[in-house]
Design a protein around this motif. Structure first.
Motif, PDB file in Angstrom:
ATOM      1  N   SER A  89       0.836  -1.208   0.000  1.00  0.00           N
ATOM      2  CA  SER A  89       0.000   0.000   0.000  1.00  0.00           C
ATOM      3  C   SER A  89       0.869   1.256   0.000  1.00  0.00           C
ATOM      4  CB  SER A  89      -0.922   0.007   1.221  1.00  0.00           C
ATOM      5  OG  SER A  89      -1.863  -1.043   1.145  1.00  0.00           O
ATOM      6  N   TYR A  90       1.952   1.215   0.775  1.00  0.00           N
ATOM      7  CA  TYR A  90       2.880   2.349   0.803  1.00  0.00           C
ATOM      8  C   TYR A  90       3.501   2.574  -0.576  1.00  0.00           C
ATOM      9  CZ  TYR A  90       7.395   4.647   1.335  1.00  0.00           C
ATOM     10  OH  TYR A  90       8.485   5.461   1.160  1.00  0.00           O
ATOM     11  N   GLY A 110       1.086   4.013  -3.040  1.00  0.00           N
ATOM     12  CA  GLY A 110       0.891   5.431  -2.766  1.00  0.00           C
ATOM     13  C   GLY A 110       1.996   6.267  -3.391  1.00  0.00           C
ATOM     14  N   GLU A 111       3.235   5.774  -3.305  1.00  0.00           N
ATOM     15  CA  GLU A 111       4.364   6.462  -3.928  1.00  0.00           C
ATOM     16  C   GLU A 111       4.233   6.447  -5.452  1.00  0.00           C
ATOM     17  OE1 GLU A 111       7.050   8.074  -2.168  1.00  0.00           O
ATOM     18  OE2 GLU A 111       5.369   7.861  -0.779  1.00  0.00           O
ATOM     19  N   PHE A 112       3.751   5.343  -5.988  1.00  0.00           N
ATOM     20  CA  PHE A 112       3.500   5.251  -7.428  1.00  0.00           C
ATOM     21  C   PHE A 112       2.507   6.327  -7.869  1.00  0.00           C
ATOM     22  CE2 PHE A 112       0.041   3.669 -10.185  1.00  0.00           C
ATOM     23  CZ  PHE A 112       0.683   3.706 -11.413  1.00  0.00           C
ATOM     24  N   SER A 113       1.419   6.472  -7.141  1.00  0.00           N
ATOM     25  CA  SER A 113       0.398   7.461  -7.496  1.00  0.00           C
ATOM     26  C   SER A 113       0.965   8.877  -7.459  1.00  0.00           C
ATOM     27  CB  SER A 113      -0.801   7.352  -6.547  1.00  0.00           C
ATOM     28  OG  SER A 113      -1.458   6.111  -6.704  1.00  0.00           O
ATOM     29  N   SER A 114       1.766   9.159  -6.450  1.00  0.00           N
ATOM     30  CA  SER A 114       2.378  10.488  -6.347  1.00  0.00           C
ATOM     31  C   SER A 114       3.313  10.746  -7.524  1.00  0.00           C
ATOM     32  CB  SER A 114       3.153  10.612  -5.033  1.00  0.00           C
ATOM     33  OG  SER A 114       2.290  10.532  -3.922  1.00  0.00           O
ATOM     34  N   PHE A 115       4.078   9.725  -7.906  1.00  0.00           N
ATOM     35  CA  PHE A 115       4.999   9.862  -9.038  1.00  0.00           C
ATOM     36  C   PHE A 115       4.234  10.160 -10.325  1.00  0.00           C
ATOM     37  CE2 PHE A 115       7.147   8.090 -12.730  1.00  0.00           C
ATOM     38  CZ  PHE A 115       8.400   8.675 -12.642  1.00  0.00           C
ATOM     39  N   LYS A 163      -2.527  -6.123  -7.812  1.00  0.00           N
ATOM     40  CA  LYS A 163      -3.950  -5.791  -7.701  1.00  0.00           C
ATOM     41  C   LYS A 163      -4.122  -4.344  -7.257  1.00  0.00           C
ATOM     42  CE  LYS A 163      -8.274  -7.374  -5.577  1.00  0.00           C
ATOM     43  NZ  LYS A 163      -8.892  -8.384  -4.665  1.00  0.00           N
ATOM     44  N   LYS A 164      -3.340  -3.921  -6.277  1.00  0.00           N
ATOM     45  CA  LYS A 164      -3.404  -2.534  -5.805  1.00  0.00           C
ATOM     46  C   LYS A 164      -2.945  -1.569  -6.899  1.00  0.00           C
ATOM     47  CE  LYS A 164      -2.361  -3.765  -0.964  1.00  0.00           C
ATOM     48  NZ  LYS A 164      -3.518  -3.201  -0.247  1.00  0.00           N
ATOM     49  N   LEU A 165      -1.920  -1.969  -7.650  1.00  0.00           N
ATOM     50  CA  LEU A 165      -1.389  -1.124  -8.722  1.00  0.00           C
ATOM     51  C   LEU A 165      -2.449  -0.883  -9.791  1.00  0.00           C
ATOM     52  CD1 LEU A 165       1.314   0.192  -9.783  1.00  0.00           C
ATOM     53  CD2 LEU A 165       1.613  -1.910 -11.111  1.00  0.00           C
ATOM     54  N   ASN A 166      -3.156  -1.922 -10.173  1.00  0.00           N
ATOM     55  CA  ASN A 166      -4.212  -1.783 -11.180  1.00  0.00           C
ATOM     56  C   ASN A 166      -5.321  -0.858 -10.703  1.00  0.00           C
ATOM     57  OD1 ASN A 166      -3.996  -3.564 -13.757  1.00  0.00           O
ATOM     58  ND2 ASN A 166      -3.183  -4.867 -12.141  1.00  0.00           N
ATOM     59  N   SER A 167      -5.697  -0.986  -9.450  1.00  0.00           N
ATOM     60  CA  SER A 167      -6.748  -0.121  -8.898  1.00  0.00           C
ATOM     61  C   SER A 167      -6.303   1.333  -8.883  1.00  0.00           C
ATOM     62  CB  SER A 167      -7.113  -0.572  -7.478  1.00  0.00           C
ATOM     63  OG  SER A 167      -7.679  -1.859  -7.484  1.00  0.00           O
ATOM     64  N   ALA A 168      -5.047   1.558  -8.493  1.00  0.00           N
ATOM     65  CA  ALA A 168      -4.521   2.922  -8.447  1.00  0.00           C
ATOM     66  C   ALA A 168      -4.465   3.533  -9.842  1.00  0.00           C
ATOM     67  CB  ALA A 168      -3.134   2.925  -7.813  1.00  0.00           C
ATOM     68  N   ALA A 169      -4.064   2.739 -10.833  1.00  0.00           N
ATOM     69  CA  ALA A 169      -3.982   3.245 -12.207  1.00  0.00           C
ATOM     70  C   ALA A 169      -5.359   3.639 -12.728  1.00  0.00           C
ATOM     71  CB  ALA A 169      -3.358   2.189 -13.112  1.00  0.00           C
ATOM     72  N   ALA A 197      -1.559   2.461 -18.979  1.00  0.00           N
ATOM     73  CA  ALA A 197      -1.772   1.024 -19.132  1.00  0.00           C
ATOM     74  C   ALA A 197      -0.828   0.276 -18.208  1.00  0.00           C
ATOM     75  CB  ALA A 197      -1.531   0.597 -20.577  1.00  0.00           C
ATOM     76  N   ILE A 198      -1.373  -0.681 -17.469  1.00  0.00           N
ATOM     77  CA  ILE A 198      -0.550  -1.563 -16.646  1.00  0.00           C
ATOM     78  C   ILE A 198      -0.286  -2.824 -17.454  1.00  0.00           C
ATOM     79  CG2 ILE A 198      -0.362  -2.868 -14.510  1.00  0.00           C
ATOM     80  CD1 ILE A 198      -0.388   0.128 -14.067  1.00  0.00           C
TER      81      ILE A 198
END
Length: 296
Positions: free
Chosen positions: A192-193, A196-201, A251-257, A270-271
């Motif tokens: 999850s952490y 979150g960093e991915f989304s900020s980037f 799974k979390k990465l796909n949801s964030a994207a 695209a993931i």
């Protein structure tokens, strides 16, 4: 892994967008890359880090049969993608002497082996953290404007294909071997952490002009030779608990994207699921014409 990654990148973006409509034979004007060793083309050669690929057998299958800074015998997925998109040469490692003049017109590579979403881990590994990779990208934009002119530079930045590959080092070279982290956070919490960093980037990259971004998922980390050697104990084959962690992260990465695409107007993201095809290759290498397949 290389061919799969290249095909996924290529076809995903052919569906997402039209060809680059200028006097060029390439489908996009430039490829701009961020991330870790999966896409580093030599930046670490210019850093005081242990994570380098400047010695044999790296590069033995490349055009000049010499180490290129790629953590691979030959080409990376991004190289095959560039080939298929019509590029005759590859975007240079940003820290290399080649990253100057007209070479900047086809993009730049900011990736650094042992980097990742966790800034602290990248710093400890003497790699280029993603925040610094973004700073270099800002610097690149200024250099590009001087070479191409402001109008053309803005067009290149807008229409370029952006690639991000990160996360593997965060787990294999940080979380699993660092008791200060794995005794405090569960794999799910750490995932999850990182997401979150991915989304900020992505938000920061979007703010700098990126509109088409391809992001690789985690591979089956439990099938990596290092993971099997260090964490496999008496388990045959891949380390199932580590693969489970990778799937949870994906799974979390796909949801964030999906959330980011809704939040940021004009963003096409695209993931690329590299987990399943690579896992299938490890389990059934004969289907690809091999007797054995290793993720090394």
């Amino acid at each position: 892994m290389i061919n799969i990654g290249a095909l996924v990148v290529l076809f995903a973006f052919l569906f997402l967008s039209c060809a680059y409509a200028q006097d060029t034979t390439t489908l996009v004007p430039a490829i701009i890359t961020f991330g870790d060793s999966a896409v580093d083309v030599g930046n670490n050669d210019y850093l005081p880090t242990l994570f380098k690929a400047d010695y044999p057998p790296y590069g033995r299958d490349f055009a000049n049969h010499q180490p290129t800074g790629r953590f691979c015998n030959g080409k990376l997925a991004t190289d095959f993608t560039a080939d298929t998109l019509g590029f005759k040469t590859y975007a240079p490692a940003y820290l290399s002497p080649q990253a100057s003049g007209k070479n900047l017109l086809i993009g730049a590579n900011f990736a650094s082996a042992a980097s990742g979403y966790d800034e602290n881990a990248a710093t400890l590994n003497h790699a280029i953290p993603l925040s610094q990779q973004l700073s270099y990208f800002k610097e690149y934009q200024g250099k590009l404007a001087k070479v191409a002119g402001s109008k053309k530079a803005a067009s290149i930045i807008k229409d370029a294909l952006y690639v991000l590959s990160a996360g593997s080092s965060d787990f294999v070279q940080n979380y699993y071997v660092n008791p200060w982290i794995n005794k405090v956070y569960s794999p799910d919490q750490y995932s999850s952490y990182l997401v979150g960093e991915f989304s900020s980037f992505v938000k920061d990259l979007y703010g700098l002009g990126a509109r088409r971004l391809g992001v690789t998922s985690l591979p089956p980390l439990g099938c990596l030779p290092a993971a099997r050697t260090i964490f496999g104990f008496h388990e045959n084959g891949c380390v199932s608990r580590i693969n489970t962690d990778a799937q949870g992260f994906n799974k979390k990465l796909n949801s964030a994207a999906a959330s980011l695409q809704k939040q940021l107007p004009g963003l096409k993201i695209a993931i690329f699921d590299i987990y399943k095809p690579l896992y299938d290759l490890v389990q059934s290498p004969s289907k690809s014409g091999r007797q054995y397949f290793d993720l090394n």
